[in-house]
Scaffold this motif. Structure first.
Motif, short mmCIF file in Angstrom:
data_model
loop_
_atom_site.label_atom_id
_atom_site.label_comp_id
_atom_site.label_asym_id
_atom_site.label_seq_id
_atom_site.Cartn_x
_atom_site.Cartn_y
_atom_site.Cartn_z
N VAL A 59 0.87 -1.18 0.00
CA VAL A 59 0.00 0.00 0.00
C VAL A 59 0.91 1.22 0.00
CG1 VAL A 59 -1.73 1.29 1.29
CG2 VAL A 59 -1.83 -1.21 1.22
N SER A 96 1.35 5.50 -0.30
CA SER A 96 0.77 6.85 -0.33
C SER A 96 1.72 7.78 -1.06
CB SER A 96 0.46 7.34 1.08
OG SER A 96 -0.71 6.68 1.56
N ALA A 97 2.89 8.06 -0.47
CA ALA A 97 3.86 8.88 -1.21
C ALA A 97 5.19 8.16 -1.39
CB ALA A 97 4.06 10.22 -0.52
N GLY A 98 5.25 6.89 -1.04
CA GLY A 98 6.41 6.08 -1.38
C GLY A 98 7.68 6.39 -0.61
N HIS A 99 7.56 6.86 0.64
CA HIS A 99 8.76 7.10 1.45
C HIS A 99 8.89 6.08 2.58
CE1 HIS A 99 9.20 10.66 -0.92
NE2 HIS A 99 10.30 11.01 -0.28
N GLY A 100 8.25 4.94 2.39
CA GLY A 100 8.33 3.90 3.41
C GLY A 100 9.75 3.40 3.58
N SER A 141 6.23 -0.53 0.35
CA SER A 141 5.22 -0.03 -0.59
C SER A 141 5.66 -0.24 -2.04
CB SER A 141 4.92 1.44 -0.31
OG SER A 141 6.09 2.21 -0.47
N ASP A 187 10.06 15.37 9.36
CA ASP A 187 11.04 16.43 9.05
C ASP A 187 11.22 16.62 7.55
OD1 ASP A 187 12.44 14.16 8.31
OD2 ASP A 187 14.16 14.53 9.61
N GLY A 206 4.78 11.05 2.76
CA GLY A 206 3.34 11.10 2.58
C GLY A 206 2.57 11.07 3.89
N GLY A 228 1.48 7.11 5.10
CA GLY A 228 2.41 6.26 5.84
C GLY A 228 2.74 6.82 7.21
N ILE A 239 7.08 11.73 14.02
CA ILE A 239 8.04 12.44 14.88
C ILE A 239 8.66 13.55 14.04
CG2 ILE A 239 10.25 12.21 16.08
CD1 ILE A 239 9.55 9.27 16.60
N ALA A 241 -6.05 3.69 5.05
CA ALA A 241 -6.63 4.97 5.47
C ALA A 241 -6.87 5.81 4.22
CB ALA A 241 -5.69 5.68 6.43
N ARG A 295 16.70 12.08 17.23
CA ARG A 295 15.68 13.12 17.21
C ARG A 295 15.11 13.25 18.61
NH1 ARG A 295 12.46 12.67 12.19
NH2 ARG A 295 13.92 12.01 10.62
N TYR A 317 10.73 2.84 17.12
CA TYR A 317 9.69 3.49 16.30
C TYR A 317 9.66 2.74 14.98
CZ TYR A 317 7.42 7.09 13.45
OH TYR A 317 6.56 7.76 12.60
N ASP A 321 2.52 -5.62 4.71
CA ASP A 321 3.76 -5.05 4.15
C ASP A 321 4.56 -4.23 5.16
OD1 ASP A 321 2.36 -2.66 4.31
OD2 ASP A 321 2.81 -2.01 2.28
C1 LIG Z 1 13.54 10.89 3.83
C2 LIG Z 1 12.62 10.39 4.91
C3 LIG Z 1 12.40 11.18 6.01
C4 LIG Z 1 11.54 10.73 7.02
N1 LIG Z 1 11.33 11.52 8.11
C5 LIG Z 1 10.46 11.14 9.04
C6 LIG Z 1 10.18 11.95 10.17
O1 LIG Z 1 10.73 13.01 10.31
N2 LIG Z 1 9.30 11.50 11.08
C7 LIG Z 1 8.65 10.32 10.97
O2 LIG Z 1 7.84 9.99 11.83
N3 LIG Z 1 8.89 9.51 9.93
C8 LIG Z 1 9.78 9.90 8.98
N4 LIG Z 1 10.06 9.06 7.94
C9 LIG Z 1 9.42 7.76 7.91
C10 LIG Z 1 8.07 7.89 7.25
O3 LIG Z 1 7.16 8.48 8.11
C11 LIG Z 1 7.54 6.51 6.90
O4 LIG Z 1 8.48 5.87 6.09
C12 LIG Z 1 6.20 6.59 6.22
O5 LIG Z 1 5.66 5.30 6.16
C13 LIG Z 1 6.28 7.19 4.84
O6 LIG Z 1 4.99 7.46 4.39
P1 LIG Z 1 4.68 7.46 2.82
O7 LIG Z 1 3.20 7.55 2.69
O8 LIG Z 1 5.52 8.43 2.12
O9 LIG Z 1 5.23 6.02 2.49
P2 LIG Z 1 4.73 4.82 1.60
O10 LIG Z 1 5.98 4.18 1.13
O11 LIG Z 1 3.74 5.24 0.62
O12 LIG Z 1 4.05 3.87 2.65
C14 LIG Z 1 4.84 3.23 3.64
C15 LIG Z 1 3.98 2.24 4.37
O13 LIG Z 1 2.97 2.90 5.09
C16 LIG Z 1 1.77 2.16 5.02
N5 LIG Z 1 0.76 3.02 4.40
C17 LIG Z 1 0.95 3.94 3.45
N6 LIG Z 1 -0.18 4.56 3.15
C18 LIG Z 1 -1.12 4.02 3.94
C19 LIG Z 1 -2.51 4.25 4.10
N7 LIG Z 1 -3.14 5.17 3.41
N8 LIG Z 1 -3.19 3.50 5.00
C20 LIG Z 1 -2.55 2.55 5.74
N9 LIG Z 1 -1.23 2.30 5.64
C21 LIG Z 1 -0.53 3.03 4.74
C22 LIG Z 1 2.05 0.92 4.22
O14 LIG Z 1 2.38 -0.12 5.12
C23 LIG Z 1 3.26 1.30 3.43
O15 LIG Z 1 4.09 0.22 3.10
C24 LIG Z 1 10.91 9.47 6.93
C25 LIG Z 1 11.15 8.67 5.80
C26 LIG Z 1 12.00 9.12 4.81
C27 LIG Z 1 12.25 8.24 3.62
#
Ligand SMILES: Cc1cc2nc3c(=O)[nH]c(=O)nc-3n(C[C@H](O)[C@H](O)[C@H](O)COP(=O)(O)OP(=O)(O)OC[C@H]3O[C@@H](n4cnc5c(N)ncnc54)[C@H](O)[C@@H]3O)c2cc1C
Length: 751
Positions: A379, A381-385, A390, A442, A447, A450, A457, A508, A656, A707, A746
């Motif tokens: 799943v 959202s913005a691919g920063h997992g 994801s 930060d 996204g 995630g 944090i 979500a 942090r 975390y 996942d």
């Molecule tokens: C450069 C970088 C900086 C970061 N900084 C911080 C920070 O400051 N603080 C912090 O807390 N985290 C931080 N993170 C971690 C980040 O919060 C998690 O990796 C988060 O999951 C990324 O969200 P995404 O939607 O971009 O990721 P995605 O890769 O889209 O999703 C990651 C995972 O989240 C779950 N997910 C995504 N969308 C949904 C949805 N809609 N419903 C249910 N589950 C979902 C899935 O399990 C998915 O595999 C950072 C990550 C990166 C790469």
């Protein structure tokens, strides 16, 4: 001859005359206003009364927004294919995917030779065109890392660099009539573009048959080749012959061309605005309606090329993709695949990516995924997992990046609704317009989906808590495909689980947050000589713990470099717009060690979050990351960090600050339950085994939990670290209730 089923489209064919250079541009703009799909220009580079067609097309692209643009047709003998491929890709990128490429093998040979081109016989022209297509496609294949070599008789490239990749899959159409050209069109091109005026009776049928035979011999589906036709004529009151009469007669004459000859794109040659308008208003809609009435209900299922079909993976039922998802379904052989296969931290090769745009799409995509229980589901959202997979290899991805609306629900209560695909940089901008902010991570590219299901944090944590602490309700598509709402009053236990372990229970699809009024903030970036590494870490930890809650700080260190002092980068946000307060609260940090560099700014929170560096989906391999939560930076822990940095197992190390408002929330209020920690520690290395070995022995004894967002270790003990009892048992019971079949697996799967 069959109807190939392509959508009926209309284009214009405009003379690129240079006597009044604005005129062809105005006619192109008019074509767009009148609803045409395509505007084309003849290309005669030896003709002094014409504008250069490439230059004109670029100008037109800049003056229009929607319409596609093509030459009709490109003069290949005077335009070297490798350079032309790059020009085409560039114009396609600049115009947002609106450039199409129609090629011609050449005519008017005396004029071509006079301009320095080579005279080709018709037979030679086929081979030259075939080589040119190979070169053009080779240049566009930017993902291919090998240098491009084509040793043709007429065109050579010897180790050319590939790229850029165009914005869309630029179709290559061939303007030709001779049998060998038609066979080439069937075996290699994407469309046939003859002119009606040059056709003899039976030519269309014979031409289509040749193309179809050649396509089938090449293993292609004849429907991969679009049939386009240049037409010309005039509107008159009475029947004067083909394309000479009232609009109804034009429709009558075009209809069999569409239904019996498979023509789907009609390109009207005219420089007369009234004729263009009459055709657009009277002929085009009537013909579309007549074709639709004859065809009956059609599916939106498009014809994928044989190359695309050959890249499909076993285990995925591609034909079962619901109609509602077809427009957003991206397969390994599709043009857009390179942009969606990987994520920010991880390389991937999924079997299909389903880009959804609404809740109904999420429900359909989930049903499709449930029908494939044995392949991975991600799943996105913005691919920063980091922990969240994801992307995957061979599986299905439900991609929510297009669901990114941010809206105000209640101005006085500061209640906002945000969809999961929104990025935190965009959230900060949208809320900043109201003088508000929401505690987030930060990094602006991360996204909402995630982060807001895991914790959150960030730079406002000590004063404003975690992102999930601001969540008042959310809507979730659960494993069985229901849309449910969770809040303190509805599905309260699910609401508990979604705030910290959300990836386990559903997708979500919207979040309702109560946000804070936040004006400009103080933003400091300080660089220290941390040669006394352990001493510096302890000093920083104690200073942060003693600081007022409006200060939140991060510390970043890398492995020591021989001959250079250990350097520590310290970032701090002070949630105040008063310069004196900011400096006063930063002062204790500034005194920690010799300072090598510093900058302190007063700026909007949105400017702090504007740190998103370029496209996200370029990750390769797997990240190897570990996380720990700790109450105090003790001397023993600081010494362990010094050893960790020296071990060579990590290239990135960060602490942090949390604590403050994060610790005000009861441990059993949310699935994120390690509330007493003042610090979150992260290290990233090149190898999971290597980092695990050092982390398990040196670091783990110091931590009280982790975390989950920052930990990629998949050993089962990590679940208890993320969710210390009684949280783990509670969450497992919730998993049994909401996802008994383990659909969502996942990211820290509780199944
Ligand atoms: C450069 C970088 C900086 C970061 N900084 C911080 C920070 O400051 N603080 C912090 O807390 N985290 C931080 N993170 C971690 C980040 O919060 C998690 O990796 C988060 O999951 C990324 O969200 P995404 O939607 O971009 O990721 P995605 O890769 O889209 O999703 C990651 C995972 O989240 C779950 N997910 C995504 N969308 C949904 C949805 N809609 N419903 C249910 N589950 C979902 C899935 O399990 C998915 O595999 C950072 C990550 C990166 C790469």
């Amino acid at each position: 001859m069959p109807d190939y089923g392509h959508p009926i489209q209309f284009g214009t064919f405009i003379t690129p005359t240079n006597s009044s250079p604005e005129v062809p541009v105005q006619l192109a703009v008019l074509s767009e206003q009148l609803g045409y799909d395509l505007v084309t220009f003849q290309d005669h580079p030896y003709q002094p009364s014409f504008l250069d067609t490439w230059t004109l097309m670029t100008w037109v692209a800049a003056r229009t927004e929607r319409i596609h643009i093509s030459a009709n047709v490109i003069n290949l003998p005077l335009r070297p294919p490798a350079v032309m491929a790059r020009a085409a890709a560039s114009l396609d990128l600049l115009s947002g995917g609106r450039f199409d490429l129609a090629l011609g093998a050449g005519a008017f040979w005396d004029a071509i030779v006079a301009m320095g081109g080579d005279r080709l016989t018709p037979g030679q022209g086929v081979d030259a065109l075939s080589e040119a297509i190979e070169i053009i496609r080779g240049v566009w294949d930017a993902d291919n890392r090998t240098p491009l070599r084509v040793d043709g008789t007429y065109h050579h490239v010897n180790g050319a660099k590939r790229g850029p990749s165009p914005a869309h899959d630029i179709p290559i159409w061939v303007g030709a009539l001779k049998p060998r050209m038609l066979r080439l069109t069937g075996s290699k091109a994407d469309g046939w573009l003859p002119s009606y005026a040059y056709l003899q009776p039976g030519d269309l049928e014979a031409g289509n048959a040749r193309i179809d035979d050649a396509a089938e011999e090449a293993g292609r589906d004849p429907r991969e080749i679009t049939r386009l036709l240049n037409i010309g004529g005039r509107f008159s009151r009475s029947n004067g012959g083909t394309f000479d009469g009232p609009a109804e007669q034009w429709v009558e004459q075009l209809l069999p061309l569409a239904l019996e000859n498979g023509e789907s794109t009609f390109i009207l040659a005219s420089d007369d605005p009234a004729t263009l308008q009459h055709f657009a208003e009277e002929v085009a809609p009537a013909l579309r309606a007549a074709v639709a009435a004859e065809r009956g209900p059609q599916t939106a299922r498009s014809t994928r090329s044989s190359i695309a079909l050959s890249k499909r993976l076993s285990g995925i039922d591609y034909d079962a993709v619901p109609e509602s998802l077809l427009a957003g379904a991206i397969e390994p052989g599709d043009h857009g695949y390179a942009k969606v296969r990987s994520t920010y931290m991880r390389g991937g090769s999924p079997g299909i990516v389903l880009q959804v745009t609404d809740v109904a799409g999420v429900i359909d995509a989930l049903a499709y995924a449930r029908a494939h229980p044995d392949i991975p589901l991600g799943v996105r959202s913005a691919g920063h997992g980091i922990s969240g997979r994801s992307t995957n290899h061979g599986g299905i991805i439900i991609d929510l990046s297009r669901m990114s609306t941010i809206e105000i629900l209640d101005e006085s209560a500061r209640l906002v609704r945000i969809e999961p695909g929104a990025k935190w940089a965009d959230v900060a901008i949208a809320l900043g317009e109201h003088g508000w902010a929401l505690s987030s991570g930060d990094y602006g590219g991360v996204g909402v989906g995630g982060l807001a299901t895991a914790g959150g944090i960030g730079w406002l944590s000590r004063k404003h808590g975690l992102t999930i602490d601001h969540l008042r309700a959310l809507e979730v598509v659960t494993a069985d495909g229901r849309l449910v709402r969770a809040s303190a009053d509805e599905n309260a236990e699910l609401f508990y689980g979604m705030r910290g372990a959300g990836a386990n229970f559903g997708i979500a699809v919207s979040f309702e947050f109560e946000v804070d009024p936040i004006a400009d903030v103080g933003w400091a970036q300080l660089v220290f000589d941390a040669s006394d590494t352990a001493g510096f870490l302890q000093g920083w930890g104690a200073t942060v713990e003693a600081a007022p809650r409006d200060l939140t700080s991060n510390l970043l260190m890398g492995p020591p470099r021989s001959g250079q002092p250990q350097v520590a980068q310290v970032f701090a946000l002070v949630d105040s717009d008063d310069a004196d307060t900011i400096l006063e609260h930063l002062q204790p940090l500034a005194q920690l060690a010799p300072m090598l560099d510093q900058s302190v700014e007063l700026k909007p929170y949105a400017a702090v979050m504007a740190n998103n560096s370029g496209p996200g989906g370029q990750g390769q391999g797997e990240p190897a990351s570990r996380s720990g939560l700790i109450e105090h930076i003790t001397p023993a822990f600081a010494a362990a960090v010094e050893q960790l940095l020296a071990s060579g197992a990590v290239y990135f190390f960060q602490i942090r600050s949390v604590g403050g408002a994060v610790a005000d929330v009861a441990a059993d209020a949310t699935a994120y339950s390690n509330r007493s920690a003042n610090f979150s520690v992260v290290a990233i290395g090149a190898s999971q085994d290597r980092i695990n070995a050092v982390w398990d022995t040196l670091m783990a004894p110091h931590f009280d939990g982790l975390y989950l967002s920052f930990d990629t270790d998949v050993r089962p003990e990590r679940l208890a670290d993320a969710f210390p009892e009684p949280a783990l048992s509670r969450l497992r019971a919730l998993k049994r209730e909401w996802d008994p079949g383990g659909v969502f697996r996942d990211n820290f799967s509780l199944a």
